[in-house]
Scaffold this active site. Structure first.
Site, short mmCIF file in Angstrom:
data_model
loop_
_atom_site.label_atom_id
_atom_site.label_comp_id
_atom_site.label_asym_id
_atom_site.label_seq_id
_atom_site.Cartn_x
_atom_site.Cartn_y
_atom_site.Cartn_z
N ARG A 15 17.17 -2.08 -5.20
CA ARG A 15 17.07 -1.30 -6.43
C ARG A 15 18.45 -1.07 -7.05
NH1 ARG A 15 12.89 -2.74 -4.38
NH2 ARG A 15 10.90 -1.64 -4.52
N ALA A 430 12.90 9.30 -4.17
CA ALA A 430 14.31 9.56 -4.44
C ALA A 430 14.53 10.96 -5.02
CB ALA A 430 14.85 8.49 -5.39
N ASP A 456 2.92 13.21 -0.75
CA ASP A 456 3.28 11.82 -1.09
C ASP A 456 2.47 10.91 -0.18
OD1 ASP A 456 4.60 9.24 -1.35
OD2 ASP A 456 6.25 10.33 -2.29
N ASP A 458 2.87 7.68 0.22
CA ASP A 458 3.59 6.48 0.63
C ASP A 458 4.30 6.65 1.97
OD1 ASP A 458 2.81 5.15 -1.62
OD2 ASP A 458 4.67 5.52 -2.73
N LYS A 480 6.48 9.59 4.06
CA LYS A 480 7.62 10.20 3.36
C LYS A 480 7.58 11.72 3.40
CE LYS A 480 8.75 6.49 0.10
NZ LYS A 480 8.89 6.12 -1.32
N VAL A 506 -2.22 13.15 -6.00
CA VAL A 506 -2.73 14.18 -6.89
C VAL A 506 -3.41 13.48 -8.06
CG1 VAL A 506 -2.18 16.21 -8.28
CG2 VAL A 506 -0.87 15.72 -6.22
N ASP A 530 7.02 8.30 -10.23
CA ASP A 530 7.62 7.13 -10.85
C ASP A 530 6.68 6.41 -11.81
OD1 ASP A 530 5.81 6.03 -9.12
OD2 ASP A 530 7.25 4.83 -7.98
N CYS A 586 -0.62 -16.95 -26.79
CA CYS A 586 -0.30 -18.35 -27.07
C CYS A 586 1.11 -18.69 -26.61
CB CYS A 586 -0.45 -18.64 -28.56
SG CYS A 586 0.66 -17.69 -29.62
#
Length: 1009
Positions: A15, A430, A456, A458, A480, A506, A530, A586
């Site tokens: 990142r 973060a 969280d 994750d 986390k 949430v 995020d 296209c």
């Protein structure tokens, strides 16, 4: 970053790489950094610099740790009181990054300082700063000084007489297609497209037909003539413009001159941090000089809220003004501001050290790399708006607590309020890690009635370690929220048992978990998310439950802060970013002209090959009636049946060799045959009906590729595609070069003959193409059905759809997209992209660095202090902010007040207002209630997506509804039972006022059960 081999560990720094680039990261590898002063500010800078990945980090601070340090220095504990600060925290700083050795400097003198590229002083005396700056000037090192005193901060840069900035902004260079270049050098962008350049920019040209010399020329300076035109001067010597061409912005190095500290004190140059306080930097410049003299004279900082010491500082400041009359005159000195500096100088606040520590660390990285523009030369920042309205010396005196640094500024009463807050943090990434760190230092939730809930879903990945500083390598794979909660409890043991770590998202599907009982006791909510959808949902819940929301986000060097306050401000959802610009279909299918187009095409191809079709096949295998029950048109049925026939019969592989053969044939189809067909429809010399060459402007004439196994990109496509195909079918992989060579050599690739009658869309507005005439749709369907075995014959067989994962370097996902994109780029003479850039674009990665995150979180928590102090009714004290550390730039504004809806002789808040009903009324009673109480004639009532009532409903239908309770009506119309435990139903209405005018009723109508 491996400091021995020079390789960059992309799994760790991915990142950050997208913010700084590989060249800057390599520059950091050769940079040794010294930090002098390891209080709260010093450790914040050290943390951010260590995470960034410099060559080495050295700490110097023999000062014994004290209780007042614990309010901002998170790597010190009560057991460290009395120990030298650098020695006490060096091991914890070293844990942050395995590639950055961290040590303690024993002796500070000119010879030891000369070993460093950047030297940072934090909260040091002016005498020491001047001495160290003299040493750095002699050795050619960059010098940085930062100090935080209560709610005041100062930063100074001296990067030497000549400092080269390689990339002032960090923004991607712009480029664009041309429509014309006149002989006098006026360049016109194609099709009314803004060029995005500024005066003084440089550009180079490619693909300009008729002017070969211009394509080879050095970058030329430009003069902007308008949004669509610019001039590069006379270009007649390069030939005569015919058509085509692309301009590319070329960034030029910029050389900056810095004055040494001794000169800059008397002749300061300021970077303004808040344009509403434009006159404040000069005042604070005098104030900080005076504060240094006060410390010299008294061997201590002024006592908190001590008027005698404040008067002493003010007298010294007046003498300083006499010494430096060019800065401000004696008549213009702001006595109240200078006195306030003295009253809180002994304070040590984590939000301030986070904010200035993030800023200062980014300046360290600029000094190491030349990436981005450094601050010239002084920055002064204050957040006096965060100061409680009335404080006494007794309320702010030290009590031997870990919160003494907070109390010195905020007072004991406010500290108690902070400790008893009930906070809800959504996200532990973060921003979430930084938020919890600041809260732990402030003592948020640590009191007898306090609580922090963090959720969280994750788990921790290796790439998180570069910026989510609470996590360490052994935490990879852990949740986390749990890991973060444990880490901050180590920072502040008072939080033991006060943090609840949850793993639920949430959202609408978890409202039974995050229900009324959960939301009601919450004091303040902070988002650390995020994505926009999640932020919007939390914002809506905060509006419904009337909870203040602290909203923030980062994007590389950019960050933003928004404070949402009930009955006062707009909410997060009141404004939205413009939608992401889409690429015309296209362009993706036939006429790409940028690498972004080919990457998007390759990502779509990945999903079609390895995910979507497999999921469709599995639906058929699980549901034999899938075709009849789910597909409404014959074209859908034909397409689906063709997929089923190919995946289950015609092209079903039984070995890895079959997967290789399939991949080779797909290469031929996509990168050769399809291009031949396109050129058959639109030959390279074809013209439009207007006589303009068809292949001009953004349309590039492609070239078919001839497969070459020795070409790394060609082979990379075959290898990635074959491995992913094998995964789909659960086939064992034989991934050796010999196997690929054998299969490819044995294949007979038939010559491709383009077909007439195939229509290719030139633009998105063209009608959908029709295929060549053939058998009827019904006949095609019947023939395909006869070829596909019934689902029952496949037993438990299922395909394995690929779930795209950008951060696993061994799964071939990014390898496939990179190869496919670059092959298509080769077709269209587009400059290819490396794996890193492809991963960034295809994975929609949000670039991130620790410095921006720390700074933004500091600003957020300065707003938190205002909420705690009960300033909810004073909108002018709150600040929404936008920062860009690359420039650097600070922008603050007062939050926008929420609007009002007026009807009859009343008004209600457009966002926060609501109508509360505490009885389950019948529909008729509901209508009568608004007629009687509000003077509103209801014309429509809805609940979620269900229209419950409308005045235009047939009378018979209305008669049935009038006597129904609102709960009964909701269940009857939605055909769903109201979930057990529901405490509130929300309704929306349309209504007319007493004059018969339509009233826009946006607030909630809450029926409390």
């Amino acid at each position: 970053m491996d400091n021995q081999s020079g390789d960059i560990d992309e799994s760790l720094y991915s990142r950050q790489l997208y913010v700084l680039g590989k060249e800057a990261m390599q520059q950091m590898k050769s940079s040794n950094v010294l930090i002098i002063g390891l209080g709260g500010l010093g450790v914040e800078i050290a943390k951010n610099v260590a995470l960034a990945g410099v060559k080495s980090l050295t700490l110097y601070d023999p000062t014994p740790a004290s209780f007042i340090d614990l309010s901002a220095q998170y790597y010190l504990t009560s057991a460290d009181i009395g120990k030298p600060r650098a020695q006490a925290c060096v091991s914890k700083v070293a844990e942050l990054n395995e590639y950055v050795p961290v040590s303690v400097l024993d002796t500070l003198d000119q010879s030891t300082v000369s070993a460093f590229k950047v030297v940072v002083c934090t909260n040091q005396s002016l005498e020491l700063q001047l001495k160290v700056n003299e040493w750095t000037r002699a050795s050619g090192a960059a010098f940085i000084s930062s100090s935080v005193r209560g709610l005041f901060g100062v930063h100074f840069n001296d990067f030497g007489e000549k400092f080269t900035v390689l990339d002032p902004t960090g923004e991607e260079p712009v480029s664009g297609i041309l429509s014309e270049i006149s002989p006098d050098g006026v360049v016109t962008a194609h099709d009314e497209t803004r060029h995005g350049l500024e005066n003084g920019d440089y550009v180079r040209f490619t693909e300009v037909q008729g002017m070969p010399g211009l394509n080879e020329a050095d970058p030329l300076p430009i003069k902007v003539l308008g949004p669509y035109t610019f001039s590069v001067g006379d270009v007649s010597k390069y030939g005569t413009y015919e058509r085509g061409g692309v301009f590319h912005q070329v960034k030029q190095p910029k050389v900056l001159e810095f004055k040494p500290l001794v000169e800059s004190i008397a002749d300061p140059e300021y970077l303004v941090s808040d344009f509403a306080k434009f006159d404040r930097p000069a005042q604070l410049h005098i104030g900080f000089i005076a504060l240094d003299k006060f410390i010299q004279q008294n061997s201590a900082l002024p006592r908190p809220r001590n008027k005698e010491d404040a008067e002493k500082l003010l007298d010294i400041a007046k003498n300083v003004v006499t010494e430096y009359p060019s800065i401000i005159s004696d008549a213009n000195i702001d006595e109240k501001l200078i006195s306030e500096l003295a009253l809180q100088a002994r304070g040590n606040l984590a939000p301030m050290t986070a904010m200035l520590g993030g800023f200062a660390a980014q300046e360290v990285l600029k000094a190491c790399t030349g990436k981005f523009s450094p601050a010239k030369q002084w920055l002064y920042f204050d957040s006096l708006e965060s100061l409680p309205p009335s404080l006494s010396e007794d309320d702010c005196k030290e009590v031997g607590s870990r919160y003494d640094g907070n109390i010195a500024v905020l007072g004991k009463k406010v500290q108690d309020r902070i400790s008893n807050l009930n906070m809800f943090l959504v996200g532990a990434g973060a921003i979430g890690c930084e938020m919890l760190k600041v809260w732990a230092l402030l003592g948020v939730g640590a009191g007898p009635n306090g609580k922090i809930t963090v959720t969280d879903m994750d788990s921790i990945e290796r790439s998180n370690l570069n910026r989510q500083f609470l996590f360490r390598a052994p935490d990879v794979g852990k949740l986390k929220s749990e890991a973060a909660a444990k880490a901050v409890t180590n920072i502040n043991p008072d939080l033991n048992g006060k943090i609840v770590a949850m793993q639920e998202k949430v959202g609408a599907d978890t409202e039974t978990i995050f229900d009324d009982d959960f939301w009601q006791p919450i004091d303040i909510v902070a988002n650390a998310l995020d994505n926009v959808d999640a932020r919007t949902y939390v914002d809506r819940r905060c509006v419904f439950f009337r909870k203040p929301l602290l909203e923030s986000g980062t994007l590389g060097t950019k960050g933003n802060v928004q404070v949402v306050i009930p009955d006062l401000t707009e909410s997060y959802s009141s404004s939205r970013d413009p939608p992401e610009k889409s690429i015309p279909l296209c362009t993706l299918k036939s006429f790409p002209n940028q690498i972004e187009h080919t990457i998007a095409w390759a990502k779509s191809m990945f999903e079609e090959y390895f995910t979507n079709q497999e999921e469709m096949v599995n639906m058929y295998l699980s549901n034999p009636n899938f075709i009849e029950n789910t597909l409404s048109t014959t074209s859908d049925q034909i397409g689906t049946l063709n997929t089923l026939y190919n995946y289950l019969v015609a092209a079903k592989p039984t070995s890895f060799e079959d997967c290789i053969a399939w991949a080779r044939l797909e290469f031929e189809t996509k990168f050769h045959n399809d291009i031949v067909q396109l050129l058959y429809n639109f030959p390279k010399d074809s013209v439009t009906s207007s006589g303009i060459p068809f292949w001009s402007g953004p349309k590039r004439a492609p070239t078919p590729l001839t497969f070459d196994i020795n070409n790394p990109t060609h082979f990379g496509f075959i290898q990635a595609a074959a491995n992913l195909r094998a995964y789909n079918y659960g086939i064992k992989v034989e991934d050796s070069r010999e196997v690929y060579q054998k299969v490819i050599d044995s294949l007979i690739i038939p010559d491709f003959v383009p077909k007439s009658g195939i229509v290719i869309k030139e633009k998105d507005t063209d009608p959908d193409p029709e295929g060549a005439a053939g058998m009827s749709d019904t006949d095609q369907i019947q023939e395909l059905i006869s070829k596909i075995p019934p689902a029952s014959e496949f037993g438990n067989f299922r395909l394995n759809p690929v779930e795209f994962e950008k951060d696993d370097d061994s799964n071939f996902h990014i390898d496939f997209i990179t190869a496919a994109s670059n092959l298509r780029a080769s077709n269209y003479c587009i400059e290819p992209a490396d794996r890193s850039k492809t991963k960034f674009i295809a994975g929609k990665i949000i670039p991130a660095i620790a410095t921006t995150t720390a700074l933004v979180t500091g600003l957020v928590n300065l707003e938190l202090l205002k909420l705690v102090e009960g300033k909810e009714k004073d909108i002018e004290v709150f600040k929404n902010g936008f920062i860009n550390l690359a420039l650097p730039f600070f922008g603050f504004s007062e939050p926008i007040a929420s609007g009002k809806i007026k009807y009859n002789d009343k008004q209600i808040d457009q966002i926060w207002g609501r109508f509360d009903i505490y009885k389950d009324l019948t529909l008729q009673e509901f209508i009568d209630h608004f007629e009687k109480e509000e003077g509103l004639s209801i014309t429509m009532v809805s609940h979620n997506v269900s229209l419950l009532y409308a005045s235009f409903f047939p009378p018979k239908k209305l008669k049935e509804k009038y006597g129904m309770k609102m709960t009964e009506l909701v269940s009857a119309v939605s055909k769903k039972e109201i979930p057990a435990g529901t405490k509130t139903l929300l309704f929306e209405i349309c209504a007319d006022d007493k004059e018969g005018n339509d009233v826009e009723i946006l607030p909630f109508i809450c029926l409390h059960l």
